[in-house]
Design an enzyme around this catalytic site. Sequence first.
Site, PDB file in Angstrom:
ATOM      1  N   TYR A 209      40.212  35.832  58.796  1.00  0.00           N
ATOM      2  CA  TYR A 209      40.514  35.293  57.467  1.00  0.00           C
ATOM      3  C   TYR A 209      41.287  36.301  56.605  1.00  0.00           C
ATOM      4  CZ  TYR A 209      40.047  33.760  52.663  1.00  0.00           C
ATOM      5  OH  TYR A 209      40.336  33.399  51.376  1.00  0.00           O
TER       6      TYR A 209
ATOM      7  N   HIS B 132      48.752  33.696  42.507  1.00  0.00           N
ATOM      8  CA  HIS B 132      47.471  33.812  41.789  1.00  0.00           C
ATOM      9  C   HIS B 132      47.633  34.406  40.381  1.00  0.00           C
ATOM     10  CE1 HIS B 132      45.982  32.816  45.701  1.00  0.00           C
ATOM     11  NE2 HIS B 132      44.718  33.014  45.391  1.00  0.00           N
TER      12      HIS B 132
ATOM     13  N   ASN C 169      40.844  40.345  45.437  1.00  0.00           N
ATOM     14  CA  ASN C 169      39.426  40.002  45.583  1.00  0.00           C
ATOM     15  C   ASN C 169      38.594  41.124  44.979  1.00  0.00           C
ATOM     16  OD1 ASN C 169      38.228  38.115  48.436  1.00  0.00           O
ATOM     17  ND2 ASN C 169      39.583  37.502  46.794  1.00  0.00           N
TER      18      ASN C 169
ATOM     19  N   TYR D 136       7.820  41.651   9.903  1.00  0.00           N
ATOM     20  CA  TYR D 136       8.161  41.930  11.296  1.00  0.00           C
ATOM     21  C   TYR D 136       9.461  42.721  11.452  1.00  0.00           C
ATOM     22  CZ  TYR D 136       4.648  38.523  12.934  1.00  0.00           C
ATOM     23  OH  TYR D 136       3.494  37.852  13.213  1.00  0.00           O
TER      24      TYR D 136
ATOM     25  N   ARG E 283       8.209  46.208  10.969  1.00  0.00           N
ATOM     26  CA  ARG E 283       7.073  46.597  11.802  1.00  0.00           C
ATOM     27  C   ARG E 283       7.356  46.457  13.296  1.00  0.00           C
ATOM     28  NH1 ARG E 283       1.937  42.952  12.048  1.00  0.00           N
ATOM     29  NH2 ARG E 283       2.976  42.010  10.269  1.00  0.00           N
TER      30      ARG E 283
ATOM     31  N   PHE F 184      32.461  39.361  46.628  1.00  0.00           N
ATOM     32  CA  PHE F 184      33.306  39.224  45.439  1.00  0.00           C
ATOM     33  C   PHE F 184      32.625  38.395  44.351  1.00  0.00           C
ATOM     34  CE2 PHE F 184      34.515  36.088  48.701  1.00  0.00           C
ATOM     35  CZ  PHE F 184      33.961  34.958  48.110  1.00  0.00           C
TER      36      PHE F 184
ATOM     37  N   GLU G 276      35.353  27.061  47.111  1.00  0.00           N
ATOM     38  CA  GLU G 276      34.612  27.917  46.169  1.00  0.00           C
ATOM     39  C   GLU G 276      33.821  26.993  45.246  1.00  0.00           C
ATOM     40  OE1 GLU G 276      37.800  30.262  44.540  1.00  0.00           O
ATOM     41  OE2 GLU G 276      38.398  30.917  46.539  1.00  0.00           O
TER      42      GLU G 276
END
Length: 526
Positions: free
Chosen positions: A58, A88, A200, A284, A287, A332, A417
């Site tokens: 791959y 990309h 990646n 609060y 405190r 990834f 994906e």
Amino acid sequence: MQKQTPPFLYGEHYLTASIALNIVRGKQKGIISSLSREKINQNRQVVHNIVEKGDPVYGINTGFGPLCTTSISKEETKILQGNILQSHSVGVGSPIASDIAKLMMVLKVQSLAKGYSGIAEETLDRILWHIDNDAIPQVPSQGSVGASGDLAPLSHLFLPLLGLGNVSYKGEVLTTSELLSKVQLKPLHLGPKEGLALINGTQFIAAHAIKVIERLHNCLAHADIIGAMMIEGLQGSIKPFFKELHQLRPFKGNIHVASRIKSLLQGSEIMQDHQYCDRVQDPYSLRCMPQVHGASRNAWLHLKELLEIELNAVTDNPIVIHENLTISGGSFHGQPLAMAIDYACLAASEIGNISDRRIYLALEGNSPGVPKLLMKNTGINSGYMILQYTTAALASENKGLCFPSSADSIPTSLGQEDHVSMGSIAGRKALNVIENVEKILAIELLTAAQAFEFRKPLKSGIILDEIHQKIRTKVSFAQQDRVFADDIEEGIKMIKNETITSLVHQIASREKLSLETPYSQDFEVY
């Protein structure tokens, strides 16, 4: 003569957030050792052998994502790697800050230098050139879903290797071709697997996480100091910070915060003045600072611990172990950091939330000697009333930003994906929340200093007294209304520039005061 910091050896040394920031800021140089170069070259040869053999692996001789079953010829493997960076590069939105883009490059070199990614030595050397010469690629802020890593931003980050994209260099933005012409360099031609190795990974998420770690740490430190000053201004009790209480519920963050605040209040005349008053407990927001600030400290520590694992991990895909073992896995995937960043985002928001409550408390006029709205002549003057409107708006905005990005997933890559982390959105969002918290703390700094003034002539401990004097060199006591936006801007500068925290360290060093706690080391940025 100042001692020089030894160089950081990528791939060999252990990277921390602090070291990465030092490299980005030019305080430390990062180099690739001969040992790492040997591993890189050996691994590169393995990739070449795979290409020669022709067995399908791959991303080396197949297509990407849903095209993983498409075979790529030996001649086309190089074209494939350049194409993937271009296809990309689909990011949108304003460019990320240059220091974050530079951090991304530092983190990518650390990952690739481990020698499991099939990258060429020459490619790493060109990335180092960009880091060392502050030639920082322009990276759009939007477009990553956090798996398969930060594909779009990493593609933009490394377009300049091909002579494409834009680069910030010496105060101007140039096209990469203009830059390469200026410095007499040529574009690279990527070999098999290289494009995929570059894009990646989780470096966009991790770089944002480093900034979250640094800036949230600054907020947490200021929150304790400003909170202590507010306790003095409103005559709160020191007892909730006693170690005897927190040893019975020993969360690291709680113990650390209680110890720090108690140290800041030590030796205070203001404390002694009301130790026998009839009030038995505080609201609060005063405190419960150890419990609330401490919980945020614990969230910060959780992110820091996970981040350091990620900074020293190999996060691309596939991983080339040796010639007979190449693993296409999911390292990834940004989920480990995405969830922790969302947790830290909530932690930051809560620091702003409780700070806003203390500001409101200071305006009520229920503490002896402190007038309503922190000003004596009200009616004609609104005093500090409207400053709390701003903190309320910021705190509310932060609550809206606290929806966890990692709770969402939209399938991509035609279903290949089918679960993604959205960690990139988590990182950007967390920094937005922290930016708002810095503003809230700046306003609390002003209101705490105003309340503190009404305790004179009584003195606090030496640290808080000197901090108050420092604030007064920037922002004067307000006896009547004025443009408070100017004061707020001064407060924001003091928070962001670490004016107050630096002064605390200077005083503690000069007076030989210890502000150390059993967990001080845990809560430092290494």
